[in-house]
Design an enzyme around this catalytic site. Sequence first.
Site, short mmCIF file in Angstrom:
data_model
loop_
_atom_site.label_atom_id
_atom_site.label_comp_id
_atom_site.label_asym_id
_atom_site.label_seq_id
_atom_site.Cartn_x
_atom_site.Cartn_y
_atom_site.Cartn_z
N GLU A 1 -3.65 6.09 1.23
CA GLU A 1 -3.45 4.69 1.61
C GLU A 1 -4.64 4.26 2.46
OE1 GLU A 1 -0.25 2.08 4.24
OE2 GLU A 1 0.40 3.92 3.24
N LYS B 1 0.82 -1.21 0.00
CA LYS B 1 0.00 0.00 0.00
C LYS B 1 0.85 1.26 0.00
CE LYS B 1 -2.15 -1.08 3.81
NZ LYS B 1 -1.72 -2.48 4.02
N THR B 2 1.78 1.33 0.93
CA THR B 2 2.56 2.56 1.07
C THR B 2 3.38 2.84 -0.18
OG1 THR B 2 2.69 2.31 3.48
CG2 THR B 2 4.35 3.71 2.43
#
Length: 465
Positions: free
Chosen positions: A170, A126-127
């Site tokens: 995110e 995600k990041t």
Amino acid sequence: MSLVKLVDPIAVADLGRVHFIGIGGSGMSGIARILLKRGVRVTGSDARSSELVTELRELGATVHIGHAASHIRDVDTVVVSTAIRDSNPELGEALKQGLRIIPRAAALASVMAGRTAVAIAGTHGKTTTTSMLTVALQKSGADPSYCVGGQLVTTGLGADDGQGGVFVAEADESDGSFLMLAPDIAVVTNVEADHLDNYGDPRAVHDSFARFAERVGSLLVVCADDPGAAELAAKARERGLRVRTYGVAGEDYRVSGVRPDGFGTVFAIEGRGNVRLAVPGAHNALNATAVIAVADELGLPFEEIRQGLGAFTGAKRRFEAKGEAGGIAVFDSYAHHPTELTADLRAARDVVASYSGSGRVIAVFQPHLYSRTRYFADEFGAALGLADEVIVLDVYGAREDPEPGVSGAMVAERVPLPEGRVSYAPDRASVPGLVAERARPGDIVLTMGAGDVTELGPQIVARLS
């Protein structure tokens, strides 16, 4: 810890004066930064000072170090993260005063409202994917607002309020709070079992992602190479949601020819040509392809996005270079799930092979959470078997209390390497010396974990020097 209570989003103008309990966290500080830039009065508290706290003060926030009931004064809305315990005196005072108390994700939903919202979800990646998309959009001139669970290397920030019409965020599934978001476009990188201390069983994790997909307004972008994500895509299509898939098995964005190129990665997308990244790992080729799919939906030129991806140099704690000494390079990673360890260790092997071919990978791993260590001890051991030398620290408990019989030794004893190449190091201070004894020129040292193992990178470099 239980899943957070879901609440409806509140307009920024209706939040009033906002107080953040735990304002120094990466996610909380980012939302606070955006609210400050929009003229909202922000106060907060944190257990310790940090660079993020200093930056917020410079933007006009009042931030207290330490938690006390007296900090809840002239406040309309209180924002809390799941790291905050029920015994927190500020939370108790907010309840006593009958103030509006909302989880971090609800505050995120508030600042995203009114923009084209793009949410990046998934058990892993995600990041990095959120950061990649943000940088690519910035390089194309789109000037997005963004909120990432880490810091961009390019800006040093984890969040900012851009002037463009896109908001990239995110979406954190760990506590189920991503169900408060209603993005126009969403990416799901993968769906695997994790956070079982919250969810109880893997099926509940998959069900939560299915509910998240139901909240997507326009387009769902999914990695076809991941079984859980592919299952999600099929269900979303059945409901009539527009879906685009990417990956080696992708129907819309097919990836091929992934290969290391120095510290970077080169790959091809069918019908588009080659893309070169300045970050290593086949997993990053997939992350970048997700970015291209979103950029297409936003109507941005592919060539500009390709250049933007090439300019992406990473996010902090995502295979972040910490230094080099004596021909030994030291990197740090937030990897704390077996799949993440596997991806980063394979990337480390690619880098070693690309540079010298004779170097080794030395993994320093700190398990995160007692529950995760208990659930995944076997898988952690198998993943660490991709390294040549392994040092396992004790468990970083974070929000959890110790569990009898659960320690880093559970992981170390499951690493399938010959005797002498795996060490259990409950004393964190001993690790730089252990690494110095083992490392030789051409090697890569990779510290991994979501806890304070990140502090070891500079210490290891200093000891090697």
